[in-house]
Design a protein around this motif. Structure first.
Motif, PDB file in Angstrom:
ATOM      1  N   TYR A 456       0.809  -1.216   0.000  1.00  0.00           N
ATOM      2  CA  TYR A 456       0.000   0.000   0.000  1.00  0.00           C
ATOM      3  C   TYR A 456       0.845   1.271   0.000  1.00  0.00           C
ATOM      4  CZ  TYR A 456      -4.359  -2.555   0.397  1.00  0.00           C
ATOM      5  OH  TYR A 456      -5.442  -3.359   0.129  1.00  0.00           O
ATOM      6  N   HIS A 458       2.324   4.638  -1.504  1.00  0.00           N
ATOM      7  CA  HIS A 458       1.682   5.606  -2.398  1.00  0.00           C
ATOM      8  C   HIS A 458       2.682   6.450  -3.179  1.00  0.00           C
ATOM      9  CE1 HIS A 458      -2.574   5.751  -0.369  1.00  0.00           C
ATOM     10  NE2 HIS A 458      -2.250   4.569  -0.837  1.00  0.00           N
ATOM     11  N   ARG A 460       5.081   7.163  -6.030  1.00  0.00           N
ATOM     12  CA  ARG A 460       5.232   6.622  -7.381  1.00  0.00           C
ATOM     13  C   ARG A 460       6.675   6.242  -7.684  1.00  0.00           C
ATOM     14  NH1 ARG A 460       5.641   9.649 -12.377  1.00  0.00           N
ATOM     15  NH2 ARG A 460       5.463   8.209 -14.127  1.00  0.00           N
ATOM     16  N   GLY A 501      -2.884   0.417  -3.544  1.00  0.00           N
ATOM     17  CA  GLY A 501      -3.736   1.593  -3.778  1.00  0.00           C
ATOM     18  C   GLY A 501      -4.392   2.056  -2.501  1.00  0.00           C
ATOM     19  N   VAL A 503      -6.578   4.475  -2.164  1.00  0.00           N
ATOM     20  CA  VAL A 503      -6.616   5.942  -2.100  1.00  0.00           C
ATOM     21  C   VAL A 503      -7.993   6.394  -1.626  1.00  0.00           C
ATOM     22  CG1 VAL A 503      -6.369   8.074  -3.403  1.00  0.00           C
ATOM     23  CG2 VAL A 503      -4.911   6.100  -3.950  1.00  0.00           C
ATOM     24  N   GLN A 527      -3.167  10.697  -7.243  1.00  0.00           N
ATOM     25  CA  GLN A 527      -2.753   9.569  -6.422  1.00  0.00           C
ATOM     26  C   GLN A 527      -3.056   8.240  -7.105  1.00  0.00           C
ATOM     27  OE1 GLN A 527      -3.948   9.762  -2.294  1.00  0.00           O
ATOM     28  NE2 GLN A 527      -3.596  11.970  -2.190  1.00  0.00           N
ATOM     29  N   VAL A 531      -0.096   5.310  -8.072  1.00  0.00           N
ATOM     30  CA  VAL A 531      -0.026   3.916  -7.633  1.00  0.00           C
ATOM     31  C   VAL A 531      -0.291   2.912  -8.755  1.00  0.00           C
ATOM     32  CG1 VAL A 531      -0.574   4.461  -5.240  1.00  0.00           C
ATOM     33  CG2 VAL A 531      -2.440   3.934  -6.817  1.00  0.00           C
ATOM     34  N   CYS A 557     -12.186   4.144   0.253  1.00  0.00           N
ATOM     35  CA  CYS A 557     -11.119   3.978  -0.739  1.00  0.00           C
ATOM     36  C   CYS A 557     -11.646   3.402  -2.040  1.00  0.00           C
ATOM     37  CB  CYS A 557      -9.990   3.120  -0.175  1.00  0.00           C
ATOM     38  SG  CYS A 557     -10.516   1.479   0.371  1.00  0.00           S
TER      39      CYS A 557
END
Length: 585
Positions: A456, A458, A460, A501, A503, A527, A531, A557
């Motif tokens: 998880y 985030h 990049r 992810g 997000v 975001q 990811v 999410c």
């Protein structure tokens, strides 16, 4: 209108059936006195419930979160005149968790397992014209060794656990058959030899009876093959499909071309037709070739989305067949070619729409939270029933009996729990060697067909660098869990990131407050790119599963709200899945 009046088992269809969904009498038995007081004969059913919705759901008409670990159901029914003289098979899609069923005061069956289907022939207890079915369901809310998935052991959901369910939560129906009938079939496609293997199981056949089974296969209405088999209780036959190698023109099944063959079975007793069933199958092959995940012998990147299957008004029971289809369509519109049904067993109607519209499925079991020997027995039995029921769906390409060491929390230190994970892996392979199987998705793998990772992060740049080599993944992945359990190690399996992810974006005032959270849609989009893009372009990652499809009662999410409304245009998510560095909103 009857709730959920769609045919519950679309992969094996008979015309002669009646739904029992709709209004039932209902009673809670908090003192556990119903059995002793013979409620199956004359119980105090003072409330009503809409089946197949659990009493905790809005759609049930009750909508209570209070724990009632024993509940009773009752409803009258009549056998339609046109089905008089036939045998009556009573089916339950799922009852959570222990079920006892009486018909006209007589116990006809018991079943354990909240996620699997069961059936019983009730013909011999039916006398007269008026009949009653009574169901007693017992749940065990605080038993953490129960295969429960995301159902919480408290009355109110929190963090990543959601509202519990008790009792009937999938369709109930009766079908009517001759005394000799086709009980089930099993389709195994052999793509490399262009054959379909059909195993048939006939019920009620007496010694000396002659039964012929006529199998007719068509594709989009065009005749493909027809065979008549002199059948016994169990038979297996391979039928050549006269197809050609796929160069974009053949009839193989894939998300891009969900081709399905139609099948009609006609059972003849002494030359007279006594049973007809319609079905379908897809010819597809999922395999690992030279270290690559392949679909139909070609390398294939799985782009999955995590789907927890929850609905705000039905919990794990979809409000309608249209709602089920919509979930599949939304996945495809966003550029995903598959879904991982997470910590729950999919409704057969969902699998049907995935077959028909083209969406890969990772079939998963609802896990327990703690280990015990009694849990191990329950898990093995119920998991076998799930595989047996859903084997024929071409959309299912992987089986996931365990996730993130749920049910085996001490797998690193305890050999018994490692043996349990391996037993599920080998058992699954023993009954289905056509699909990929995971021993423990996400971390602490024993032997698995894939190396699946939950990550998880985030950032990049970090993700781009991490997924350049397996050495970086093994050494750099943070967290308290190792990817492989004690005594096991990476052996060259294809690497997939099967959770990532997560997000957050809160778009509705009634949604829970969760941090961290994107400030707005533009930040949410950025975001998502950060990811997803590293997974799409990584030469090492052969597939991924984004978390998640929708918001839930405690999570925000989702790419969609709990009401299935997109948080940003679906076309933008599709472009991200196609590898674009999308910037505009």
């Amino acid at each position: 209108m009857i709730a959920r009046d769609d045919y519950p088992r679309p992969q094996f269809v008979r015309d002669a059936w009646m739904t029992l969904n709709g209004t039932w009498d209902f009673a809670a038995d908090d003192e556990h006195v119903g059995a002793a007081e013979r409620w199956y004969e004359h119980g105090p059913f003072e409330r009503q419930i809409c089946v197949p919705f659990a009493y905790q759901s809005q759609l049930s008409g009750i909508h209570e979160s209070t724990f009632h670990d024993v509940v009773w159901y009752r409803r009258p029914f009549k056998i339609p005149a046109e089905h008089a003289g036939k045998r009556a098979i009573l089916h339950f899609g799922a009852v959570d968790y222990d079920a006892k069923v009486w018909v006209d005061g007589q116990l006809v069956c018991t079943h354990q397992g909240g996620n699997s289907s069961f059936s019983v022939d009730i013909t011999d207890v039916l006398k007269g014209e008026e009949h009653h079915i009574v169901v007693r369901a017992q749940d065990y809310f605080e038993d953490l060794t129960l295969p429960r998935g995301k159902q919480y052991w408290k009355e109110k959901g929190e963090v990543m656990w959601f509202t519990n369910m008790t009792g009937i939560w999938q369709s109930v129906w009766i079908e009517f058959v001759h005394s000799v009938y086709l009980e089930r079939v099993r389709f195994t496609p052999h793509l490399d030899t262009n054959e379909i293997e059909i195993e048939t199981f006939i019920e009620g056949l007496a010694r000396g009876q002659r039964v012929d089974l006529c199998v007719e296969i068509t594709f989009k209405g065009a005749f493909i093959a027809k065979e008549t088999i002199c059948a016994g209780n169990e038979e297996s036959r391979r039928i050549h499909l006269n197809d050609f190698n796929d160069h974009g023109f053949g009839r193989w099944w894939s998300p891009e071309k969900p081709n399905l063959y139609d099948v009609q079975f006609t059972l003849l007793l002494d030359g007279r037709p006594v049973d007809r069933v319609t079905s379908y199958f897809g010819v597809r092959k999922i395999s690992i070739e030279n270290g690559k995940v392949c679909l139909n012998n070609k390398p294939y990147q799985m782009k999955l989305v995590l789907d927890q299957g929850y609905y705000h008004d039905g919990i794990l029971t979809a409000p309608s067949d249209e709602a089920i289809r919509l979930d599949v369509e939304l996945c495809k519109q966003m550029g995903f070619n598959g879904a991982r049904k997470h910590q729950m067993v999919a409704d057969p109607r969902y699998l049907y729409w995935c077959d028909k519209l083209g969406l890969l499925v990772w079939g998963e079991m609802a896990n327990a939270y703690k280990y015990s020997e009694s849990y191990a027995y329950k898990m093995a039995s119920e998991w076998g029933e799930v595989i047996k029921r859903d084997y024929n769906h071409p959309c299912i390409v992987a089986w996931v009996p365990l996730n993130e060491s749920w049910g085996v929390p001490d797998i690193w230190n305890h050999a018994k729990q490692r043996h349990h994970a391996m037993s599920l892996y080998h058992f699954t392979k023993s009954v289905d060697d056509t699909r990929l199987v995971l021993s423990n998705d996400g971390w602490e793998h024993c032997i698995s067909d894939l190396c699946t990772i939950h990550d998880y992060a985030h950032d990049r740049a970090l993700l781009m660098e991490r997924y350049t080599s397996i050495e970086r993944v093994m050494n750099d992945l943070p967290g308290k869990k190792f990817i492989y359990a004690e005594g096991y190690q990476y052996g060259g399996e294809p690497v997939l990131v099967t959770e990532f992810g997560g997000v957050n974006l809160r778009v509705l005032p009634e949604s829970p407050v969760v941090t961290p959270c994107a400030a707005n849609e533009r930040e949410f989009l950025k975001q998502l790119v950060d990811v997803i893009h590293p997974m799409v372009v990584s030469g090492m990652v052969q597939g991924y599963c984004y978390t998640q499809l929708t918001d839930t009662e405690t999570e925000i999410c989702g790419l969609l709200t709990w009401e299935r409304q997109p948080k940003i245009p679906l076309s933008l998510i599709r472009r991200i899945n196609e590898g674009e560095l999308v910037e505009e909103l």
